[in-house]
Design a protein around this motif. Sequence first.
Motif, mmCIF file in Angstrom:
data_model
loop_
_atom_site.group_PDB
_atom_site.id
_atom_site.type_symbol
_atom_site.label_atom_id
_atom_site.label_comp_id
_atom_site.label_asym_id
_atom_site.label_seq_id
_atom_site.Cartn_x
_atom_site.Cartn_y
_atom_site.Cartn_z
ATOM 1 N N SER A 10 -4.603 1.409 -14.447
ATOM 2 C CA SER A 10 -5.215 0.524 -13.406
ATOM 3 C C SER A 10 -5.072 -0.859 -12.746
ATOM 4 O O SER A 10 -4.492 -1.601 -12.391
ATOM 5 N N ASP A 44 -5.641 6.562 -8.881
ATOM 6 C CA ASP A 44 -6.281 7.825 -9.209
ATOM 7 C C ASP A 44 -5.996 8.932 -10.568
ATOM 8 O O ASP A 44 -5.330 7.899 -11.058
ATOM 9 N N GLY A 86 1.794 3.359 -5.746
ATOM 10 C CA GLY A 86 -0.253 3.948 -6.257
ATOM 11 C C GLY A 86 1.023 4.846 -7.835
ATOM 12 O O GLY A 86 1.695 4.961 -7.796
ATOM 13 N N ARG A 139 -0.190 -5.122 -5.825
ATOM 14 C CA ARG A 139 -1.221 -6.059 -5.591
ATOM 15 C C ARG A 139 -2.297 -4.309 -4.337
ATOM 16 O O ARG A 139 -1.716 -5.068 -3.269
ATOM 17 N N SER A 140 -2.230 -3.296 -5.244
ATOM 18 C CA SER A 140 -2.636 -1.918 -4.876
ATOM 19 C C SER A 140 -4.047 -1.781 -4.931
ATOM 20 O O SER A 140 -4.056 -1.233 -6.385
ATOM 21 N N ASN A 141 -3.910 -0.883 -4.019
ATOM 22 C CA ASN A 141 -5.560 -0.040 -5.085
ATOM 23 C C ASN A 141 -5.628 1.504 -5.170
ATOM 24 O O ASN A 141 -6.543 1.922 -5.736
ATOM 25 N N ASN A 142 -4.437 1.495 -4.773
ATOM 26 C CA ASN A 142 -3.867 3.382 -4.765
ATOM 27 C C ASN A 142 -3.356 3.750 -6.442
ATOM 28 O O ASN A 142 -2.498 3.753 -6.866
ATOM 29 N N GLU A 176 0.861 -0.927 0.201
ATOM 30 C CA GLU A 176 -0.262 -0.167 0.006
ATOM 31 C C GLU A 176 1.001 0.760 -0.150
ATOM 32 O O GLU A 176 0.120 2.256 -0.391
ATOM 33 N N ARG A 187 -2.758 -2.529 -9.778
ATOM 34 C CA ARG A 187 -4.215 -3.491 -9.253
ATOM 35 C C ARG A 187 -3.297 -4.890 -8.702
ATOM 36 O O ARG A 187 -3.461 -5.688 -7.823
#
Length: 371
Positions: A353, A366, A337, A361-364, A334, A357
């Motif tokens: 994106s 934008d 990003g 393996r991060s959702n950061n 995390e 992901r």
Amino acid sequence: MKHARLMQYCSEYWEEALSENKIKITINGIETLCDRDDTILKVAKKIGVKIPHLCNDKRLEPYGGCRLCIVEVKGVPRPLPACTTPATENMEIITDNDSIRKLRANLIELLLSNHPNDCMRCERTGDCKLQNLSYEYGVDGSRFEGEKWDLPIREDNPFISYEPNKCILCGRCTRICNEVVMAGTIELTGRGFNSMPDTAFKKPRTLENCEFCGQCVSTCPTGALTDRKGRGKGRSYDLKKIKTTCSYCGTGCNFYLNVRDGKVVKVTSDTDAPVNQGNLCIKGRYGYDFIHSEDRIKTPLIKIGDKFVEAAWDEALDLIAEKFSSLMKKHGNESVGAFSSSRCTNEENFLLSKFVRTVFRSNNVDNCARV
Ligand code: FES
């Protein structure tokens, strides 16, 4: 039996269509349905009947200035302009016969009588509506004698070249500037023979009085308005047109890069482009110099000490992977990003994106356009 069913289907279709406030008209013997406020020109185009026109542009309100679109309507004793005449119930229209062609030829002849007719050196040759119509109707304008415009070419701005002698006073440039761009930079000035699209007090165009969006150039049907940057770099048939999306902002305007010998020499756009209907801003239309700029960074640069040093792609990508891996190892997934940009295409944003992901393996992840 099959025939009866087909007939029934057809009559049901007509009844339903007519009940939806549609009207029936006939063009050159072809029956068709249209909306009540459609013009004859619009309906003809829809069913594939070609009517010549010079002052019409679908981005603009109908004007009825050039009269090239005249057609015969049954029961009306004089020809009517198809671009401004609304279709009415059971109208019967003829768009082409000897007498219409003669009238159109006379109109073209009058336009050519005050025109330089220098197609051999004109920038718009091959892409000029007046030239194409003169060819189609076999006229050269030599029958009429009299005064002709002899005005200098105006290149008092960085982007637009203006040859007033080639103007046919169709008003497309002034109308697009007022109706679409709403800049009001140019207007028809003068009276009678001296009428001319121009700026107020004939002042040179500058960024104070003009947006340099080039919409006037895009709608001009002759060689009166052309792009200065593309002049002499190839006629329309010499240029390969590559459709692409503008990357200056997130609007997603479509345009064509006009390429010759591997170099972008001009940008054009067509009125069927779904997002921008052929309109562009100064950046989209004229901001393409960076493509072939010597200053562009063509190889990755790695910072060593205070200096950036050129590197091979493999070397740079290995370094990036190594740095990200060590960061994630130390601070967790995390801790990294990515921000993407609305200047990128949807596909590029999707890829970024997906990369963040699945690889980080991060959702950061934008995008600057989200806020
Ligand atoms: Fe109809 Fe010009 S296109 S009058």
